[in-house]
Design an enzyme around this catalytic site. Structure first.
Site, mmCIF file in Angstrom:
data_model
loop_
_atom_site.group_PDB
_atom_site.id
_atom_site.type_symbol
_atom_site.label_atom_id
_atom_site.label_comp_id
_atom_site.label_asym_id
_atom_site.label_seq_id
_atom_site.Cartn_x
_atom_site.Cartn_y
_atom_site.Cartn_z
ATOM 1 N N GLU A 199 24.905 23.608 -60.900
ATOM 2 C CA GLU A 199 24.076 24.585 -60.182
ATOM 3 C C GLU A 199 24.360 26.040 -60.567
ATOM 4 O O GLU A 199 24.718 26.855 -59.720
ATOM 5 C CB GLU A 199 24.283 24.452 -58.669
ATOM 6 C CG GLU A 199 24.013 23.110 -58.114
ATOM 7 C CD GLU A 199 24.362 23.026 -56.628
ATOM 8 O OE1 GLU A 199 23.660 22.291 -55.928
ATOM 9 O OE2 GLU A 199 25.313 23.701 -56.184
ATOM 10 N N GLU A 401 22.679 14.766 -56.987
ATOM 11 C CA GLU A 401 22.996 14.944 -55.565
ATOM 12 C C GLU A 401 21.718 14.833 -54.752
ATOM 13 O O GLU A 401 20.748 15.519 -55.023
ATOM 14 C CB GLU A 401 23.635 16.314 -55.289
ATOM 15 C CG GLU A 401 25.014 16.506 -55.882
ATOM 16 C CD GLU A 401 25.595 17.856 -55.502
ATOM 17 O OE1 GLU A 401 25.255 18.375 -54.411
ATOM 18 O OE2 GLU A 401 26.373 18.414 -56.288
#
Length: 783
Positions: A199, A401
């Protein structure tokens, strides 16, 4: 010769964070309308679960481990033991240490065990783990499963941050490449899939613009924290620039030294989201695309096309670094939890001092700092996967995720997590059928871990970790059993699965204290008898001299049928029912024991029929109601309430009609805002104006209302939100040792109203020109 590409696979991690608690209807998703199973997915499709180093390993001071920027962040932000020093003790009970390998493998085997079926192979289950390499105890004992490894997840060594600023310095490229080299060399014979950085877009915004996540760098006026060095106007762009160059360098190294023998793949994880224009106007639609460019295109465009999006370069100008021609060629070669609502804000570009968020020139509405459950909107994932397919050449994707957030220590019977997983796995199946090149799906998280923003306050795990147990024992939740059933290849539907799984008596409250089927009723029964006894005592001993009154405060909500059907209308009536059983003597004592009723009213509930709940053998209070209740605004949140005064008027009329029009004091009614938001709390003024008007209407309808108390006089420690939410008319400066109070706009408005002035919401905005304060005696209601 063909030019090599940096990315063999782009990894999509799903992080749906939203501020409305919604119920997903089956008709929204085509895979939802039918049963589906593991066998509907490609044979080589990987399912798994995820963890990360800092969040599970602990052992903060063992075997030469030194602090990371996440260690520093957790110790600065959280109190006491609320950090990753021990976490889930995964270093001793997990996959990174041979001492804990058997224990960890037992959990994995439990999750994916196939009973009598032999068709399921363990190698089709994956673990995605973010590593922090310790050269003193280098090991990687995964056997029989497919590991997916992330090299950096918010946990840069603190020594590099101190030495040269970490990711804002080009020196990081060399050090990160050397670190990746060690990992490739030591683990490459067992790892096929490497994620370099997790991220980078979220990491840069939180860590270098807002200062809200590690390493907490920012500059005023953009900081969400205090006392931090940094420069919010340039460092987010600089950090991502160096992250992309570091990723490219590590990928080239792998290709040059290891690819031929190890046959692995290198990618990067990107946080994505569903973007929804607030209004159906051209301006907001363009703003939504601009937000997408700044969040997703920021990473994807350089990886695919070698440069940043045009809209970013236009708005950020010289503050966004440029790639050289050589870097652009080297760099060419995803995570989604929630939706963002967007509206255009072009005036932001008129500011000379701008950060990343102002460069977007849009206002984003979403809830990040909350432990509220995430809305289940799988169709937004399908849209996002289709967008990535069309814009960026349909790259291979791993969803690294995706999971549902619940309160910590809530229940092993995590039905909402099952609903969430069922919906999003179905969305992945739909996207595969649409042609998206998705290679795998990983649940976040394998067990309850130390969350970046929430610490131990929220939970995403399939397994509960008992933090009161010295051994940190793990217990499977309902979601773990559902995932196990799915992985074994059984066809699944959400209704049938929940009915079957709910028969398992092990899914009770986590602390194994109490009985949800009887104790709520027993507690209320004793509360009513206790107050009846206190009333009789008062009337016998004190009433003649003190001339007082005794009542009880009841929490009430506006109840709205979710659908205009007889079933939902009946369910709404059931939600209102309170029918305990008393002896004749107790009944006689209770009747007439209230001099008045205190009402607490904040929000509305949407109600839909759930009669199937009555078929369960084991039921609690919620199941007995046979109705599904959805708050119009999430309960565990600091989001503002919708202003619907007519529902209070309806509720007061119901009290009048059903219960003989008793004297009523409205003891709590107020608007929730985020802490430290603004003294100009216009939404609170609108809320108070609306509900006080509803009280007036009810009095004119004949309701016997005796008083109204706004909640609250000043900002206080809230039951569910602590200091994260605010209801007060007065702001309390918690950074001031003397806790100085300041009146908000709502206090001035209320003061003007109490003085007898005619009031309207529009006129109230002019109050900021009037410095007069409000009398404490008129405002205070003490519990």
């Amino acid at each position: 010769m063909m030019e090599p590409k940096t990315c063999y696979s782009t990894f999509l991690t799903l992080k749906l964070i939203t501020f409305l608690l919604l119920n997903f209807t089956l008709r929204k998703l085509s895979a939802y309308e039918n049963y589906y199973s593991r066998d509907d997915f490609p044979h080589d499709f990987i399912f798994g679960a995820a963890t990360t180093a800092y969040q599970v390993e602990g052992a903060a001071n063992e075997d030469g481990r030194t602090p990371s920027i996440w260690d520093t962040f957790a110790h600065d932000v959280f109190e006491g033991t609320e950090n990753g020093n021990v976490a889930c003790d995964g270093y001793h009970k997990g996959p990174v240490n041979p001492k804990g390998l058997e224990y960890y493998n037992n959990l994995i085997n439990e999750l994916i065990s196939n009973g009598s079926r032999n068709s399921f192979k363990k190698k089709s289950f994956g673990i995605n783990h973010a590593y922090s390499i310790n050269i003193h105890s280098i090991s990687f004992p995964f056997t029989g499963i497919q590991p997916h490894v992330t090299l950096h997840n918010f946990d840069l060594p603190q020594v590099l941050e101190d030495e040269y600023g970490g990711w804002v310095s080009r020196k990081i490229i060399r050090d990160f490449t050397n670190y990746a080299d060690v990992c490739f060399r030591e683990f490459g014979d067992r790892v096929l899939y490497w994620t370099t950085i997790n991220e980078p877009n979220v990491f840069a915004i939180g860590g270098y613009d807002l200062g809200a996540t590690p390493p907490r760098r920012c500059s005023p006026p953009f900081c969400h924290s205090t006392g931090n060095k940094g420069n919010s106007t340039i460092e987010p762009y600089l950090a991502v620039h160096n992250i992309l160059l570091s990723h490219s360098s590590a990928a080239r190294l792998y290709r040059r030294k290891y690819k031929e023998n190890q046959h692995g793949f290198v990618g990067i994880s990107i946080f994505t989201f569903g973007c929804h224009p607030i209004t159906n106007t051209e301006r907001d639609r363009v703003a939504c695309q601009r937000v997408y460019d700044h969040m997703v295109g920021w990473i994807m465009e350089p990886l695919v096309r070698g440069d940043y999006p045009i809209s970013m370069k236009r708005n950020a100008g010289s503050r966004i670094p440029a790639f050289t021609s050589r870097e652009s060629k080297q760099i060419k070669g995803v995570i989604h939890y929630y939706n963002i609502n967007v509206t255009d804000n072009p005036d932001a570009l008129n500011n000379n001092l701008r950060d990343y968020n102002m460069d977007i020139a849009a206002v984003l509405y979403f809830e990040l700092f909350s432990n509220e459950e995430i809305a289940v909107t799988p169709w937004k994932l399908v849209e996002e996967l289709n967008k990535l397919k069309l814009l960026y050449g349909n790259p291979p994707l791993f969803i690294y995720e995706n999971g549902q957030r619940t309160n910590s220590n809530s229940s092993l019977q995590d039905v909402t997590r099952v609903n969430y997983l069922y919906g999003y796995i179905g969305a992945v199946l739909d996207a595969l059928r649409d042609g998206s090149n998705i290679k795998g799906y990983f649940v976040w998280s394998f067990m309850d871990v130390f969350e970046l923003l929430d610490g131990y306050e929220s939970s995403f795990g399939l397994y509960y970790v008992d933090r009161n147990d010295p051994e940190l024992k793990r217990y499977p939740k309902l979601s773990a059993k559902w995932y196990n059933k799915f992985l074994k290849g059984g066809r699944t539907s959400i209704v049938g699965d929940l009915q079957q799984l709910n028969k398992d008596p092990s899914h009770c409250s986590l602390q194994n204290r109490g009985d949800s089927t009887t104790e709520p009723y027993l507690a209320v029964h004793h509360i009513l008898l206790s107050r009846s006894s206190a009333v009789r005592l008062y009337r016998r001993k004190y009433k003649d001299k003190q001339h007082g009154f005794i009542g009880i405060a009841v929490c009430s909500s506006g109840l709205i049928p979710a659908n205009d059907t007889d079933e939902d209308r009946a369910a709404t009536q059931r939600a209102r029912a309170r029918i305990p059983t008393f002896s004749d003597r107790e009944s006689a004592q209770l009747k007439g024991s209230c001099d008045f009723i205190g009402m607490i009213f904040y929000n509305n509930l949407n109600v839909t029929d759930n009669s199937v709940a009555l078929k369960r053998n084991l039921r609690d209070y919620g199941a007995d109601m046979a109705a599904q209740l959805t708050f119009a605004q999430a309960l565990f949140s600091n989001e503002e309430y919708p202003v619907t005064p007519w529902t209070l008027r309806e509720e007061l009329n119901i009290m009048k009609t059903l219960y003989g029009n008793p004297p009523i004091f409205i003891y709590e009614n107020g608007q929730r805002t985020q802490r430290n938001s603004s003294l100009q709390d216009v939404t609170r003024v609108e809320y108070l104006h609306g509900y006080i008007g509803a009280v007036l209407d009810s009095i004119r309808d004949g309701s016997n209302i005796k008083g109204y108390f706004g909640w609250s006089f000043m900002d206080v420690f809230e039951l569910l939100d602590g200091y994260n939410a605010s209801f007060g008319l007065y702001y309390v400066d918690r950074d001031d040792p003397k806790l100085k109070r300041y009146p908000k706009l709502s206090a001035e408005w209320y003061g003007n109203f109490l003085k007898g002035g005619k009031t309207s919401v529009v006129g109230a905005i002019e109050l900021e020109k009037d410095p007069s304060s409000v009398s404490v005696g008129h405002l205070c209601h003490i519990h």
